[in-house]
Design an enzyme around this catalytic site. Structure first.
Site, PDB file in Angstrom:
ATOM      1  N   ARG A 120      47.838  37.421  32.539  1.00  0.00           N
ATOM      2  CA  ARG A 120      48.204  36.544  33.680  1.00  0.00           C
ATOM      3  C   ARG A 120      49.342  35.593  33.336  1.00  0.00           C
ATOM      4  NH1 ARG A 120      42.437  36.195  34.439  1.00  0.00           N
ATOM      5  NH2 ARG A 120      41.841  37.758  35.979  1.00  0.00           N
ATOM      6  N   LYS A 142      64.047  35.805  37.894  1.00  0.00           N
ATOM      7  CA  LYS A 142      63.733  37.017  38.671  1.00  0.00           C
ATOM      8  C   LYS A 142      63.443  38.141  37.680  1.00  0.00           C
ATOM      9  CE  LYS A 142      66.102  36.629  43.117  1.00  0.00           C
ATOM     10  NZ  LYS A 142      67.175  37.182  43.978  1.00  0.00           N
ATOM     11  N   GLU A 184      80.308  39.554  38.283  1.00  0.00           N
ATOM     12  CA  GLU A 184      79.337  38.492  38.593  1.00  0.00           C
ATOM     13  C   GLU A 184      79.916  37.117  38.242  1.00  0.00           C
ATOM     14  OE1 GLU A 184      76.579  39.164  40.199  1.00  0.00           O
ATOM     15  OE2 GLU A 184      75.820  41.140  39.623  1.00  0.00           O
ATOM     16  N   LYS A 226      74.582  28.802  38.397  1.00  0.00           N
ATOM     17  CA  LYS A 226      73.317  29.473  38.709  1.00  0.00           C
ATOM     18  C   LYS A 226      72.142  28.520  38.534  1.00  0.00           C
ATOM     19  CE  LYS A 226      70.478  33.467  38.647  1.00  0.00           C
ATOM     20  NZ  LYS A 226      70.306  34.879  38.454  1.00  0.00           N
ATOM     21  N   GLU A 236      64.095  31.710  46.486  1.00  0.00           N
ATOM     22  CA  GLU A 236      64.990  32.283  47.504  1.00  0.00           C
ATOM     23  C   GLU A 236      64.384  32.170  48.900  1.00  0.00           C
ATOM     24  OE1 GLU A 236      67.022  35.781  46.012  1.00  0.00           O
ATOM     25  OE2 GLU A 236      67.442  36.447  48.053  1.00  0.00           O
ATOM     26  N   ARG A 241      69.726  30.248  47.303  1.00  0.00           N
ATOM     27  CA  ARG A 241      69.789  31.288  46.265  1.00  0.00           C
ATOM     28  C   ARG A 241      70.353  32.594  46.829  1.00  0.00           C
ATOM     29  NH1 ARG A 241      65.618  32.396  41.249  1.00  0.00           N
ATOM     30  NH2 ARG A 241      66.875  34.063  40.329  1.00  0.00           N
ATOM     31  N   ASN A 245      73.795  36.638  46.381  1.00  0.00           N
ATOM     32  CA  ASN A 245      73.856  38.054  46.757  1.00  0.00           C
ATOM     33  C   ASN A 245      75.212  38.428  47.350  1.00  0.00           C
ATOM     34  OD1 ASN A 245      71.204  38.438  45.946  1.00  0.00           O
ATOM     35  ND2 ASN A 245      70.385  37.812  47.930  1.00  0.00           N
ATOM     36  N   HIS A 248      76.547  41.991  47.430  1.00  0.00           N
ATOM     37  CA  HIS A 248      75.452  42.883  47.066  1.00  0.00           C
ATOM     38  C   HIS A 248      75.016  43.807  48.211  1.00  0.00           C
ATOM     39  CE1 HIS A 248      75.383  40.417  43.512  1.00  0.00           C
ATOM     40  NE2 HIS A 248      74.359  41.064  43.009  1.00  0.00           N
ATOM     41  N   HIS A 252      75.283  47.398  47.361  1.00  0.00           N
ATOM     42  CA  HIS A 252      74.056  48.186  47.267  1.00  0.00           C
ATOM     43  C   HIS A 252      74.229  49.535  47.966  1.00  0.00           C
ATOM     44  CE1 HIS A 252      69.975  49.411  48.609  1.00  0.00           C
ATOM     45  NE2 HIS A 252      69.622  48.973  47.418  1.00  0.00           N
ATOM     46  N   HIS A 266      76.333  48.587  38.457  1.00  0.00           N
ATOM     47  CA  HIS A 266      75.955  47.540  39.410  1.00  0.00           C
ATOM     48  C   HIS A 266      77.103  46.548  39.634  1.00  0.00           C
ATOM     49  CE1 HIS A 266      73.561  44.531  41.481  1.00  0.00           C
ATOM     50  NE2 HIS A 266      73.911  43.634  40.567  1.00  0.00           N
TER      51      HIS A 266
HETATM   52  P1  NAD Z   1      71.801  47.163  30.842  1.00  0.00           P
HETATM   53  O1  NAD Z   1      70.734  46.263  30.388  1.00  0.00           O
HETATM   54  O2  NAD Z   1      71.435  48.563  31.168  1.00  0.00           O
HETATM   55  O3  NAD Z   1      72.952  47.156  29.740  1.00  0.00           O
HETATM   56  C1  NAD Z   1      74.077  47.978  29.928  1.00  0.00           C
HETATM   57  C2  NAD Z   1      74.294  48.906  28.733  1.00  0.00           C
HETATM   58  O4  NAD Z   1      74.774  48.149  27.638  1.00  0.00           O
HETATM   59  C3  NAD Z   1      73.034  49.592  28.243  1.00  0.00           C
HETATM   60  O5  NAD Z   1      73.358  50.888  27.824  1.00  0.00           O
HETATM   61  C4  NAD Z   1      72.624  48.754  27.027  1.00  0.00           C
HETATM   62  O6  NAD Z   1      71.888  49.500  26.094  1.00  0.00           O
HETATM   63  C5  NAD Z   1      73.970  48.377  26.475  1.00  0.00           C
HETATM   64  N1  NAD Z   1      74.044  47.135  25.713  1.00  0.00           N
HETATM   65  C6  NAD Z   1      73.438  45.958  25.990  1.00  0.00           C
HETATM   66  N2  NAD Z   1      73.900  44.994  25.179  1.00  0.00           N
HETATM   67  C7  NAD Z   1      74.786  45.582  24.345  1.00  0.00           C
HETATM   68  C8  NAD Z   1      75.608  45.108  23.298  1.00  0.00           C
HETATM   69  N3  NAD Z   1      75.683  43.799  22.989  1.00  0.00           N
HETATM   70  N4  NAD Z   1      76.387  46.001  22.656  1.00  0.00           N
HETATM   71  C9  NAD Z   1      76.384  47.316  23.007  1.00  0.00           C
HETATM   72  N5  NAD Z   1      75.657  47.813  24.016  1.00  0.00           N
HETATM   73  C10 NAD Z   1      74.858  46.963  24.671  1.00  0.00           C
HETATM   74  O7  NAD Z   1      72.560  46.596  32.153  1.00  0.00           O
HETATM   75  P2  NAD Z   1      73.027  45.157  32.621  1.00  0.00           P
HETATM   76  O8  NAD Z   1      74.296  45.383  33.334  1.00  0.00           O
HETATM   77  O9  NAD Z   1      72.971  44.155  31.545  1.00  0.00           O
HETATM   78  O10 NAD Z   1      71.881  44.754  33.661  1.00  0.00           O
HETATM   79  C11 NAD Z   1      71.660  45.516  34.832  1.00  0.00           C
HETATM   80  C12 NAD Z   1      70.273  45.230  35.300  1.00  0.00           C
HETATM   81  O11 NAD Z   1      70.152  43.832  35.572  1.00  0.00           O
HETATM   82  C13 NAD Z   1      69.891  45.947  36.586  1.00  0.00           C
HETATM   83  O12 NAD Z   1      68.617  46.521  36.429  1.00  0.00           O
HETATM   84  C14 NAD Z   1      69.850  44.849  37.633  1.00  0.00           C
HETATM   85  O13 NAD Z   1      68.917  45.120  38.649  1.00  0.00           O
HETATM   86  C15 NAD Z   1      69.442  43.668  36.793  1.00  0.00           C
HETATM   87  N6  NAD Z   1      69.846  42.355  37.341  1.00  0.00           N
HETATM   88  C16 NAD Z   1      68.896  41.396  37.389  1.00  0.00           C
HETATM   89  C17 NAD Z   1      69.231  40.138  37.857  1.00  0.00           C
HETATM   90  C18 NAD Z   1      68.192  39.044  37.859  1.00  0.00           C
HETATM   91  O14 NAD Z   1      68.451  37.967  38.402  1.00  0.00           O
HETATM   92  N7  NAD Z   1      67.027  39.263  37.273  1.00  0.00           N
HETATM   93  C19 NAD Z   1      70.536  39.852  38.275  1.00  0.00           C
HETATM   94  C20 NAD Z   1      71.487  40.862  38.193  1.00  0.00           C
HETATM   95  C21 NAD Z   1      71.126  42.126  37.720  1.00  0.00           C
HETATM   96  N1  GLY Z   2      70.972  37.615  40.757  1.00  0.00           N
HETATM   97  C1  GLY Z   2      70.532  36.986  41.951  1.00  0.00           C
HETATM   98  C2  GLY Z   2      69.508  35.938  41.730  1.00  0.00           C
HETATM   99  O1  GLY Z   2      69.140  35.654  40.617  1.00  0.00           O
HETATM  100  O2  GLY Z   2      69.042  35.385  42.687  1.00  0.00           O
END
Ligand code: NAD
Ligand code: GLY
Length: 366
Positions: A120, A142, A184, A226, A236, A241, A245, A248, A252, A266
């Protein structure tokens, strides 16, 4: 060292930003964990940085265990969540323990969600290793996994207790991933900070080329924005917040058309989506055409897609709008859009006519 705080009462989260911070992580983790063991979750592409963190913890006398997952979006799944929770339970993780998410947004979102539900709720620390994660996903709490029905549909708000950002970790990140994360960064200027957008125009190329000062400045600026937005609207609910987006909804639809695959990352979808949001706003007479041209020009200059053609999308407006109808933000038949009255003047419009969006998309070059 730059320090930013997400001010959320008892869930307040400090964010520390400094080149080389990973090797000094134990200085900041030791006061949290005392003599307890830490579990680190990472992916295979981040192994070199895992070794740095393990060595730092070892030197400080903090025991650690590592769980190394497959890289990629498919890791944000029910199956991996189950495997991860079982592994954390097998390590005997208790509520007072700390789990470290060392990776990009995939690892951060998955580990954060596992920690939200494990016993939990247990504590977790974000150590983001991609630019996208350093400026966006590691901050704000998030967390989510994907399901057959779509991305991020199962999740929770669960704040990390600490975020450690080491911009030097980006040295090993592929250039395409750095550029995608940069979309971003630009977004924060477009939302409400025209001076920061101007900084991006002047210094974005240096940031992408690895300039250490530009990286720290942009990350600290983005994270501060942020933190302010999350503190004002953690869950949100009041429209603040939702500004994050920007780009997005259009993005999307493009990502969905590309099958949420490496065809369009993305951040690349967000870049094209921001350009389309400004082009749509200009067509609707909300902002000047010059603003839309300026946004597209900057994205193009740094090698990001500035519209459908550059994103490799040939689908019709009708097909793209159909993807939008499956967006999780769709509510009671309407889809909120982030539009702009100018650079740094983004607002939420809940009354956009999807037929008009379809007609607009059909005017865009393919
Ligand atoms: P990711 O985590 O898949 O990383 C991208 C690639 O880079 C992967 O292949 C990873 O293995 C590699 N990698 C990571 N760090 C590295 C490093 N220092 N050196 C070499 N390779 C490295 O993708 P991302 O773009 O970081 O994140 C995308 C995800 O984030 C999506 O799932 C999206 O939905 C999510 N997201 C979440 C939020 C939130 O607020 N929680 C906001 C935006 C995006
Ligand atoms: N990446 C959008 C949020 O955190 O709200």
């Amino acid at each position: 060292m730059k320090t930013v705080t997400v001010a959320l009462g008892e869930r307040t989260c400090p964010i520390l930003i400094e080149g080389g911070l990973l090797a000094r992580a134990a200085d900041h983790l030791a006061p949290l964990v005392g003599k307890r063991r830490i579990v680190i979750v990472t992916d295979q592409n981040v192994r070199a940085h895992l070794a740095t963190l393990e060595a730092a913890l070892d030197a400080a006398g903090i025991a650690s265990e590592a769980i190394v997952l497959a890289p990629g979006e498919r890791t944000k799944s029910w199956a991996t969540l189950e495997m991860l929770c079982d592994a954390l339970l097998a390590f005997g993780v208790e509520r007072g323990d700390h789990v470290v998410a060392l990776g990009g947004g995939v690892i951060g979102d998955l580990v954060g969600f596992a920690c939200a539900i494990l016993k939990r709720g247990c504590r977790f620390v974000q150590v983001p290793t991609t630019l996208l994660a350093q400026v966006d996903s590691s901050v704000g709490g998030k967390t989510a996994i994907n399901t057959r029905a779509g991305k991020n549909l199962i999740g929770a708000f669960h704040q990390p207790v600490l975020v450690l950002i080491d911009p030097d970790l980006l040295d090993t990140l592929p250039a395409r991933e750095v550029a995608a994360g940069y979309a971003e960064v630009v977004k924060y200027g477009l939302i409400d900070d025209p001076a920061f957008f101007a900084w991006c125009e002047a210094s974005g190329a240096a940031l992408l080329a690895g300039d250490a000062g530009a990286r720290v400045y942009a990350i600290a600026h983005a994270v501060s924005a942020k933190a302010r937005i999350v503190a004002a609207d953690e869950h949100e609910t009041n429209g603040i917040r939702a500004l994050l987006n920007l780009g997005h909804t259009f993005g999307h639809a493009l990502e969905a058309e590309a099958g949420f695959s490496d065809r369009l990352l993305h951040g690349e979808g967000v870049a094209a989506g921001c350009a389309l949001a400004f082009a749509y706003s200009a067509r609707a007479g909300l902002c000047g055409a010059a603003d839309a041209v300026r946004v597209a020009a900057h994205l193009r200059d740094v090698g990001l897609p500035d519209g459908l053609a550059a994103a490799g999308i040939t689908a019709s407006g009708a097909r793209l709008v159909d993807h939008m109808r499956h967006d999780k933000k769709m509510a009671a038949g309407t889809l909120p859009f982030l539009l702009a009255r100018g650079i740094g003047q983004t607002f939420l419009d809940r009354h956009v006519d999807l037929a008009d969006v379809e007609a607009f998309l059909d005017t865009q070059a393919r």
